[in-house]
Design a protein around this motif. Sequence first.
Motif, mmCIF file in Angstrom:
data_model
loop_
_atom_site.group_PDB
_atom_site.id
_atom_site.type_symbol
_atom_site.label_atom_id
_atom_site.label_comp_id
_atom_site.label_asym_id
_atom_site.label_seq_id
_atom_site.Cartn_x
_atom_site.Cartn_y
_atom_site.Cartn_z
ATOM 1 N N GLY A 155 -20.035 15.519 -5.239
ATOM 2 C CA GLY A 155 -19.904 16.888 -5.333
ATOM 3 C C GLY A 155 -18.370 17.362 -4.575
ATOM 4 N N LYS A 156 -18.236 16.793 -3.593
ATOM 5 C CA LYS A 156 -16.884 17.020 -2.932
ATOM 6 C C LYS A 156 -15.686 16.443 -4.026
ATOM 7 N N ILE A 157 -15.808 15.214 -4.282
ATOM 8 C CA ILE A 157 -14.920 14.712 -4.987
ATOM 9 C C ILE A 157 -14.610 15.553 -6.362
ATOM 10 N N SER A 158 -15.579 16.088 -6.913
ATOM 11 C CA SER A 158 -15.480 16.716 -8.225
ATOM 12 C C SER A 158 -14.517 18.034 -7.870
ATOM 13 N N LYS A 159 -14.595 18.468 -6.799
ATOM 14 C CA LYS A 159 -13.692 19.706 -6.296
ATOM 15 C C LYS A 159 -12.282 19.432 -6.064
ATOM 16 N N ASP A 160 -11.932 17.944 -5.820
ATOM 17 C CA ASP A 160 -10.578 17.609 -5.661
ATOM 18 C C ASP A 160 -9.951 17.540 -6.833
ATOM 19 N N ASP A 161 -8.393 17.866 -6.733
ATOM 20 C CA ASP A 161 -7.761 18.045 -7.829
ATOM 21 C C ASP A 161 -6.936 16.435 -7.846
ATOM 22 N N VAL A 162 -7.538 15.461 -7.746
ATOM 23 C CA VAL A 162 -7.279 14.178 -7.434
ATOM 24 C C VAL A 162 -7.811 13.072 -8.146
ATOM 25 N N LYS A 163 -7.103 12.236 -9.030
ATOM 26 C CA LYS A 163 -7.790 11.230 -9.455
ATOM 27 C C LYS A 163 -7.580 9.950 -8.639
ATOM 28 N N TYR A 164 -8.956 9.242 -8.257
ATOM 29 C CA TYR A 164 -8.932 8.251 -7.536
ATOM 30 C C TYR A 164 -8.697 6.819 -8.112
ATOM 31 N N ASP A 165 -8.312 6.068 -7.769
ATOM 32 C CA ASP A 165 -8.091 4.565 -8.362
ATOM 33 C C ASP A 165 -9.499 3.712 -8.003
ATOM 34 N N TYR A 166 -9.979 3.940 -6.891
ATOM 35 C CA TYR A 166 -10.990 2.953 -6.416
ATOM 36 C C TYR A 166 -11.800 3.653 -5.334
ATOM 37 N N ILE A 167 -13.240 3.308 -5.242
ATOM 38 C CA ILE A 167 -13.974 3.504 -4.016
ATOM 39 C C ILE A 167 -13.923 2.176 -3.180
ATOM 40 N N VAL A 168 -13.659 2.369 -2.085
ATOM 41 C CA VAL A 168 -13.447 1.327 -1.211
ATOM 42 C C VAL A 168 -14.529 1.383 -0.133
ATOM 43 N N PRO A 169 -15.733 0.526 -0.198
ATOM 44 C CA PRO A 169 -16.675 0.506 1.132
ATOM 45 C C PRO A 169 -16.052 -0.015 2.265
ATOM 46 N N VAL A 170 -16.602 0.431 3.118
ATOM 47 C CA VAL A 170 -16.271 -0.065 4.654
ATOM 48 C C VAL A 170 -16.959 -1.431 4.666
ATOM 49 N N PRO A 171 -16.105 -2.383 5.081
ATOM 50 C CA PRO A 171 -16.770 -3.637 5.189
ATOM 51 C C PRO A 171 -17.505 -4.194 6.498
ATOM 52 N N MET A 172 -18.312 -4.863 6.315
ATOM 53 C CA MET A 172 -19.087 -5.536 7.605
ATOM 54 C C MET A 172 -18.788 -7.010 7.732
ATOM 55 N N SER A 173 -19.085 -7.345 8.878
ATOM 56 C CA SER A 173 -18.939 -8.880 9.054
ATOM 57 C C SER A 173 -19.940 -9.422 8.358
ATOM 58 N N LYS A 174 -19.740 -10.944 7.677
ATOM 59 C CA LYS A 174 -20.460 -11.680 7.114
ATOM 60 C C LYS A 174 -21.901 -12.003 7.800
ATOM 61 N N SER A 175 -21.887 -12.102 8.936
ATOM 62 C CA SER A 175 -22.949 -12.514 10.021
ATOM 63 C C SER A 175 -23.874 -11.255 9.659
ATOM 64 N N LYS A 176 -23.289 -9.990 10.060
ATOM 65 C CA LYS A 176 -24.291 -8.804 9.933
ATOM 66 C C LYS A 176 -24.787 -8.503 8.429
ATOM 67 N N LYS A 177 -24.039 -8.906 7.687
ATOM 68 C CA LYS A 177 -24.485 -8.622 6.126
ATOM 69 C C LYS A 177 -25.695 -9.615 5.748
ATOM 70 N N ARG A 178 -25.455 -10.956 6.387
ATOM 71 C CA ARG A 178 -26.384 -11.843 6.240
ATOM 72 C C ARG A 178 -27.656 -11.445 6.839
ATOM 73 N N LYS A 179 -27.559 -11.056 8.131
ATOM 74 C CA LYS A 179 -28.753 -10.821 8.821
ATOM 75 C C LYS A 179 -29.685 -9.526 8.365
ATOM 76 N N ARG A 180 -28.630 -8.383 7.895
ATOM 77 C CA ARG A 180 -29.312 -7.227 7.267
ATOM 78 C C ARG A 180 -29.684 -7.288 5.978
ATOM 79 N N GLY A 181 -28.994 -8.115 5.120
ATOM 80 C CA GLY A 181 -29.171 -8.449 3.764
ATOM 81 C C GLY A 181 -28.202 -7.389 2.718
#
Length: 76
Positions: free
Chosen positions: A20-46
């Motif tokens: 909803g917020k993005i649709s109000k922007d007058d900007v064309k985005y190239d990518y959505i970039v998620p915030v990374p987490m460490s491999k060990s935390k991702k492995r633990k959490r899944g």
Amino acid sequence: DLKNSNSSNSAEYFASILSGKISKDDVKYDYIVPVPMSKSKKRKRGYNQAEEIAVKLSERTGFPVSDSFIYKLENV
């Protein structure tokens, strides 16, 4: 909560707010970039909650998700 329960409903909720917020922007985005987490935390959490939200946001906006721009350094 999304961080600890891998709730797809929570990811969908946050994606709906962000799209909803993005649709109000007058900007064309190239990518959505998620915030990374460490491999060990991702492995633990899944999963990475930021990736879950990014995927749902991509489905709503059509902007592609890319995780190749930034990465998490261990113990920094």
